[in-house]
Design an enzyme around this catalytic site. Structure first.
Site, short mmCIF file in Angstrom:
data_model
loop_
_atom_site.label_atom_id
_atom_site.label_comp_id
_atom_site.label_asym_id
_atom_site.label_seq_id
_atom_site.Cartn_x
_atom_site.Cartn_y
_atom_site.Cartn_z
N ASP A 95 -8.94 -13.78 13.15
CA ASP A 95 -9.16 -12.50 12.46
C ASP A 95 -10.55 -11.91 12.73
OD1 ASP A 95 -6.69 -13.18 11.12
OD2 ASP A 95 -7.85 -14.36 9.70
N GLU A 137 -0.09 -5.78 8.06
CA GLU A 137 -1.41 -6.30 7.68
C GLU A 137 -2.41 -5.93 8.77
OE1 GLU A 137 -0.79 -10.51 7.53
OE2 GLU A 137 -0.81 -10.74 9.69
#
Length: 374
Positions: free
Chosen positions: A67, A277
């Site tokens: 991420d 997301e």
């Protein structure tokens, strides 16, 4: 956010690698192409790893990272990733096996240069209101202070967004005693516009709990029934402008609409295109590019608009599935070129033990983003 587990991986991502062990180091240096010499590093031991073709190599190999939110501060590249660890917890669609406990910050002078791991910048034990699961963070800078924004479940097991501050881009960061008022869900992405105004985008469905906020209030009573039906409009991410202190919102959080070419909101069942997301925002030639993950269909997609609030019109996929369940990215301009930071599972072949990478982001003459095969 840390991605969820599904038993079936995309065909593009099928590869069996032997598991690798992981060691913690306070500060290490490597390059984007070298193999770590330490025998405890997370490099794959399988012979298949030598024949598998990847577009890019992991930035670090002695810890697992995911991420990546990348920024350029004072001419140096800083990466704010999640820090994946082996927890031994069973996998599920809520992502409970992603039980990360701290953040390491990475930096480098240039793309392809040496990468420094600056060690632990924030630990969950130092966040007064935190319960569990430190997921995908982001960072910002203003007036001599660096801000680290992070999602973590509070002691009632509800995801909120917190903020921590430091005078250094590498920390250590000190967390505020409470989460940001009005914050929800996961995956904060902070964007400062050319007029100096700063916005936070946030949200992720399924384990990210965004579907539980459809009424404006959190409702965890029937989580599997709260995602819209396939023929209903999809759940959109949220956005709010940050106040002058960068620690609170200056306005109520609002929903971001992602629409098709006819202006209709993408439907919940349109999972090749709808938001799941991992939001990110960047601006190019005066146009706002809202990029995100489609989650269970494993694409990175983008939509464009004329306002940081949207609506954003869906334009297409710009990254095919990585090895692993899905990906989470950031896009940043560095010395006149654009780059995408992302992750896959090259080092471990385990969905919850990932490694960050970077490659150039190219555009076509009309401003559309060229498709990337990772």
């Amino acid at each position: 956010m840390p991605t969820h587990h599904k038993l079936a991986f995309p065909a593009l991502a099928l590869l069996l690698l032997n598991s690798a062990c992981q060691s913690e180091t306070a500060k290490t240096e490597t390059t984007t192409t070298e193999t770590a010499a330490d025998t405890t590093a997370a490099a794959p031991a399988n012979a298949d790893s030598a024949t598998k073709k990847y577009l890019a190599e992991p930035l670090v190999k002695d810890i697992y990272t995911a991420d990546p939110s990348a920024h350029v501060f004072n001419g140096r590249i800083y990466i704010y990733p999640s820090h994946d660890i082996e927890t031994g917890m069973p996998e599920n669609d809520n992502g409970d096996h992603f039980a990360m406990k701290d953040y390491h910050i990475l930096s480098m002078d240039s793309i392809g240069g040496k990468v420094t791991d600056h060690g632990v910048a924030l630990d969950i034990k130092d966040i007064p209101w935190a319960g569990r699961q430190l997921w995908a963070p982001d960072a910002a800078f203003k007036d001599g202070t660096y801000y680290l924004y992070f999602p973590v479940k509070d002691k009632q097991d509800i995801f909120r967004i917190g903020v921590a501050t430091s005078k250094s881009p590498t920390g250590p960061f000190k967390a505020e005693p409470k989460p940001m008022e009005g914050s929800l869900s996961i995956d904060p992405a902070v964007f400062t516009d050319t007029d100096g105004k700063t916005y936070m985008y946030m949200g992720g469905i399924w384990g990210g709990q965004l579907q539980r906020w459809r009424t404006g209030k959190y409702d965890g009573s029937k989580p599997k029934e709260q995602e819209p039906a396939a023929t209903e409009p999809s759940v959109g991410p949220r956005v709010a402008r940050l106040g002058a202190d960068m620690k609170q919102f200056a306005e109520p959080v609002r929903e971001v609409k992602i629409v098709d070419k006819d202006g209709k909101v993408l439907l919940s069942g349109d999972n090749n295109r709808r938001f799941f997301e991992g939001a990110w925002m960047h601006k190019y030639n005066g146009k706002y590019y809202f990029t995100y993950s489609t989650g269970d269909t494993h694409f990175l997609a983008y939509a464009t608009g004329t306002s940081p609030y949207g609506p954003f019109t869906y334009q297409g996929t710009f990254m095919n599935p990585v090895q692993g369940w899905t990906t989470h990215h950031s896009i940043v301009e560095i010395k006149g070129k654009w780059y995408i930071f992302y992750h896959d599972t090259q080092l471990s072949d385990k969905t919850w033990l990932r490694n960050v990478k970077v490659t150039e982001l190219k555009r076509n003459a009309d401003g559309s983003i060229a498709l990337i095969n990772p």
